[in-house]
Write an enzyme that holds these catalytic residues in place. Structure first.
Site, mmCIF file in Angstrom:
data_model
loop_
_atom_site.group_PDB
_atom_site.id
_atom_site.type_symbol
_atom_site.label_atom_id
_atom_site.label_comp_id
_atom_site.label_asym_id
_atom_site.label_seq_id
_atom_site.Cartn_x
_atom_site.Cartn_y
_atom_site.Cartn_z
ATOM 1 N N GLU A 185 6.609 3.158 -14.346
ATOM 2 C CA GLU A 185 7.751 3.877 -13.742
ATOM 3 C C GLU A 185 7.225 4.434 -12.426
ATOM 4 O O GLU A 185 6.481 5.418 -12.418
ATOM 5 C CB GLU A 185 8.221 5.010 -14.671
ATOM 6 C CG GLU A 185 8.747 4.545 -16.010
ATOM 7 C CD GLU A 185 10.109 3.863 -15.927
ATOM 8 O OE1 GLU A 185 10.769 3.967 -14.883
ATOM 9 O OE2 GLU A 185 10.489 3.216 -16.907
ATOM 10 N N CYS A 195 11.334 11.265 -8.429
ATOM 11 C CA CYS A 195 11.224 9.846 -8.067
ATOM 12 C C CYS A 195 12.553 9.260 -7.611
ATOM 13 O O CYS A 195 12.573 8.233 -6.937
ATOM 14 C CB CYS A 195 10.659 9.058 -9.237
ATOM 15 S SG CYS A 195 11.496 9.451 -10.753
ATOM 16 N N SER A 233 2.572 6.964 -8.969
ATOM 17 C CA SER A 233 2.726 6.267 -7.683
ATOM 18 C C SER A 233 2.541 4.762 -7.847
ATOM 19 O O SER A 233 1.847 4.286 -8.760
ATOM 20 C CB SER A 233 1.700 6.807 -6.693
ATOM 21 O OG SER A 233 0.403 6.567 -7.177
ATOM 22 N N GLU A 267 8.271 6.184 0.256
ATOM 23 C CA GLU A 267 8.774 7.266 -0.581
ATOM 24 C C GLU A 267 8.247 8.580 0.002
ATOM 25 O O GLU A 267 7.033 8.791 0.072
ATOM 26 C CB GLU A 267 8.249 7.083 -2.009
ATOM 27 C CG GLU A 267 8.615 8.240 -2.898
ATOM 28 C CD GLU A 267 8.045 8.088 -4.298
ATOM 29 O OE1 GLU A 267 6.840 7.794 -4.433
ATOM 30 O OE2 GLU A 267 8.809 8.265 -5.250
HETATM 31 P P1 NAP Z 1 -0.183 9.555 -9.154
HETATM 32 O O1 NAP Z 1 -1.081 10.134 -8.127
HETATM 33 O O2 NAP Z 1 -0.001 8.097 -9.191
HETATM 34 O O3 NAP Z 1 -0.737 10.093 -10.558
HETATM 35 C C1 NAP Z 1 -0.072 9.822 -11.763
HETATM 36 C C2 NAP Z 1 -1.072 9.873 -12.900
HETATM 37 O O4 NAP Z 1 -2.001 8.801 -12.773
HETATM 38 C C3 NAP Z 1 -1.907 11.149 -12.932
HETATM 39 O O5 NAP Z 1 -2.115 11.532 -14.267
HETATM 40 C C4 NAP Z 1 -3.200 10.693 -12.285
HETATM 41 O O6 NAP Z 1 -4.319 11.488 -12.610
HETATM 42 C C5 NAP Z 1 -3.327 9.307 -12.876
HETATM 43 N N1 NAP Z 1 -4.274 8.413 -12.200
HETATM 44 C C6 NAP Z 1 -4.750 8.486 -10.934
HETATM 45 N N2 NAP Z 1 -5.601 7.453 -10.709
HETATM 46 C C7 NAP Z 1 -5.659 6.717 -11.844
HETATM 47 C C8 NAP Z 1 -6.336 5.535 -12.234
HETATM 48 N N3 NAP Z 1 -7.150 4.892 -11.415
HETATM 49 N N4 NAP Z 1 -6.156 5.066 -13.488
HETATM 50 C C9 NAP Z 1 -5.327 5.688 -14.346
HETATM 51 N N5 NAP Z 1 -4.646 6.823 -14.031
HETATM 52 C C10 NAP Z 1 -4.806 7.329 -12.797
HETATM 53 O O7 NAP Z 1 1.287 10.200 -9.052
HETATM 54 P P2 NAP Z 1 1.714 11.712 -8.866
HETATM 55 O O8 NAP Z 1 1.388 12.137 -7.476
HETATM 56 O O9 NAP Z 1 1.231 12.552 -10.009
HETATM 57 O O10 NAP Z 1 3.293 11.566 -9.046
HETATM 58 C C11 NAP Z 1 4.126 11.182 -8.017
HETATM 59 C C12 NAP Z 1 4.557 9.742 -8.159
HETATM 60 O O11 NAP Z 1 5.138 9.523 -9.430
HETATM 61 C C13 NAP Z 1 5.642 9.375 -7.162
HETATM 62 O O12 NAP Z 1 5.352 8.132 -6.590
HETATM 63 C C14 NAP Z 1 6.899 9.285 -8.018
HETATM 64 O O13 NAP Z 1 7.907 8.456 -7.520
HETATM 65 C C15 NAP Z 1 6.362 8.786 -9.294
HETATM 66 N N6 NAP Z 1 7.300 9.085 -10.373
HETATM 67 C C16 NAP Z 1 8.042 8.071 -10.911
HETATM 68 C C17 NAP Z 1 8.962 8.343 -11.929
HETATM 69 C C18 NAP Z 1 9.774 7.248 -12.562
HETATM 70 O O14 NAP Z 1 10.256 7.454 -13.671
HETATM 71 N N7 NAP Z 1 9.941 6.102 -11.936
HETATM 72 C C19 NAP Z 1 9.119 9.647 -12.385
HETATM 73 C C20 NAP Z 1 8.357 10.650 -11.802
HETATM 74 C C21 NAP Z 1 7.443 10.360 -10.808
HETATM 75 P P3 NAP Z 1 -4.862 12.615 -11.595
HETATM 76 O O15 NAP Z 1 -3.770 13.620 -11.481
HETATM 77 O O16 NAP Z 1 -6.061 13.105 -12.268
HETATM 78 O O17 NAP Z 1 -5.147 11.930 -10.283
#
Ligand code: NAP
Length: 473
Positions: A248, A282, A229, A376
């Site tokens: 990303e 995404c 995110s 999003e």
């Molecule tokens: P997220 O909540 O941002 O989590 C992503 C990763 O970051 C998880 O491993 C999470 O761990 C970790 N994380 C959380 N807080 C952190 C911190 N303070 N420091 C370091 N790492 C931390 O995202 P999500 O809900 O898993 O995925 C959805 C998002 O990913 C959407 O916004 C989507 O658009 C984006 N996405 C982008 C792409 C691209 O290529 N542009 C592709 C796929 C997805 P925990 O799970 O333990 O919280």
């Protein structure tokens, strides 16, 4: 129930605590998984730091061979990985199979890039002061790379980071999403079978807020490659100091449908483009701008197609739409849809089925300030809007704070290339939906969608440092 330990320095390692992982669709337990605490994080970093030295001394041929063997092993175990992806993320099995096949390809692309990685000759005597010198660049690995991945493509997005990092001669500490740690843990074991030196890939599930922060802060980490995110991405960039960071992030992807489009072809692609993996992609199609001459026909066919998608258990072969990742996420998306309806949008679908499943929702007359339009959604919804002037529609596409991918359907070349030039995104697709991606292409966004590009050829550039060597004769 199978118990998954951490993977550190080439072996299974107990974590700080053990928790039960559930199938998002019905919340039934699927596995026990260890979470890392500070001690295991320290061990993983030390192991990666030691292995980085070994990795940089491997030849390109040796690194490529490890990746080729990993590819062959994954090819043989695609179904097992697909079932794991499906169980931990709730992704319908038919889509999970595509993900495991793509991940195998990403490994193959990474192995070829290991063989291609090269510097360049620098024409020093182009400057007066440079005469009498021969110079070239070497592409050196950075050392230890922290890979932080999201839940929605637990295997292929991990491979997009780990493949190029190893191809370039780095070592990796991988923190998968807490909801989907299994694919990454299985992948590390597969790499060990492929002959990867111990410590070159360490996988440490654990809470993002503590493990993630500590990983980003550690001075031995040279680069953080993050997919997730925007909120977490910004926080990582703010903490990372001079470390290299690629982000990303998200999008609210737009699709333009011009009056001369092949509508049947467009709708056939736009429906999975919006509702695959319940819109948790995404580049999921979220905002569809349709020329007013074809708007009614588009709406009728699109709404009927969305309603016909089959909801169900992710492991059921027939299921086309399953659950969101958690009940809380389903409730969030449902609340956004209800708020849009209250603000005047017309909604078809969007009903809750079971703890975390939402039926595909199609919204028309969506106010431009509603969450479903501006942010999003990351859920199974698409907002349709008509336009009469293409420039107005392009301006509305560009008002998004995001810019990952967008697309247009039209039979007119000039219209297509005009839109390609004017829409501000990292990737523009003509006669395809913005949700389309193959794994060797450059992939990444502008604006809030992030910085840097993935695709092994592009990621490997980001994961190496060009060192200049100059010889004065
Ligand atoms: P997220 O909540 O941002 O989590 C992503 C990763 O970051 C998880 O491993 C999470 O761990 C970790 N994380 C959380 N807080 C952190 C911190 N303070 N420091 C370091 N790492 C931390 O995202 P999500 O809900 O898993 O995925 C959805 C998002 O990913 C959407 O916004 C989507 O658009 C984006 N996405 C982008 C792409 C691209 O290529 N542009 C592709 C796929 C997805 P925990 O799970 O333990 O919280």
């Amino acid at each position: 129930m199978h118990e998954f330990q951490l993977w550190i320095n080439g072996r299974e390692t107990q974590g700080d605590r053990v928790r039960t992982l559930v199938l998002p669709y019905d919340q039934s337990p699927i596995a026990r998984v260890h979470d890392a605490g500070p001690a295991q994080l320290a061990d993983a970093l030390s192991a990666a730091h030691r292995a980085a030295r070994i990795m940089r001394d491997l030849t390109a041929a040796e690194r490529a061979a490890i990746l080729r063997r990993a590819h062959a092993l994954l090819e043989n175990r695609r179904e097992e990985f697909a079932r794991t992806i499906s169980q931990e993320s709730g992704k319908p099995l038919r889509e999970a199979r595509l993900e495991s096949a793509r991940a195998a390809e990403t490994l193959l692309f990474s192995s070829s890039e290991a063989l291609r990685l090269a510097g360049e000759v620098v024409p020093m005597d182009a400057a007066h002061a440079g005469a009498g010198r021969l110079a070239f660049t070497l592409r050196e690995p950075l050392g230890v790379i922290a890979a932080i991945t999201p839940f929605n493509f637990p295997l292929n997005l991990s491979v997009h980071k780990i493949g190029p990092a190893l191809a370039a001669g780095n070592a990796v500490v991988h923190k998968p999403a807490s909801t989907t740690p299994l694919s990454g843990l299985l992948l590390a074991r597969l790499f060990a079978d492929a002959g990867l030196p111990a410590g070159a890939l360490n996988v440490i599930p654990g809470p993002g807020a503590s493990i993630g922060d500590a990983l980003v802060d550690d001075p031995r980490v040279a680069m953080v490659t993050f997919t997730g995110s925007a909120e977490v991405g910004f926080a990582i960039r703010a903490r990372a100091g001079l470390k290299r960071v690629t982000l990303e992030l998200g999008n609210n992807s737009a699709l333009l449908v011009h009056h001369d489009a092949n509508l049947d072809d467009c709708i056939a692609r736009a429906i999975p483009g919006a509702f695959a993996h319940s819109g948790q992609v995404c580049i999921s199609v979220q905002r569809i701008f349709v020329h007013r001459d074809v708007f009614d026909r588009f709406c009728e066919q699109f709404i009927a197609g969305a309603a016909a998608l089959r909801l169900g258990h992710p492991l059921d072969e027939e299921t086309q739409v399953s659950s969101l990742i958690t009940p809380a996420e389903a409730e969030r998306v449902s609340a956004w849809i209800r708020a849009a309806a209250q603000a005047g949008a017309h909604v078809t679908g969007g009903d809750l089925h079971g703890p975390a499943t939402l039926s595909p929702a199609v919204l028309t007359e969506t106010p431009e300030n509603s969450d479903v339009w501006v942010k999003e959604a990351f859920g199974p919804l698409a907002c349709l809007r008509s336009y009469s002037d293409l420039d107005d529609a392009i301006a509305a596409v560009n008002r998004s704070p995001y810019g990952l991918q967008a697309g247009i359907f039209t039979r007119d070349l000039s219209t297509a290339f005009y839109a390609a030039r004017e829409v501000h995104v990292g990737g523009f697709l003509i006669n395809d939906v913005p949700q389309f991606r193959v794994d060797q292409m450059p992939y990444g966004g502008v604006k809030l969608s992030g910085t840097g590009r993935e695709g092994p050829r592009y990621a490997i550039e980001e994961m190496t440092e060009p060192k200049l060597v100059s010889w004065r004769w």
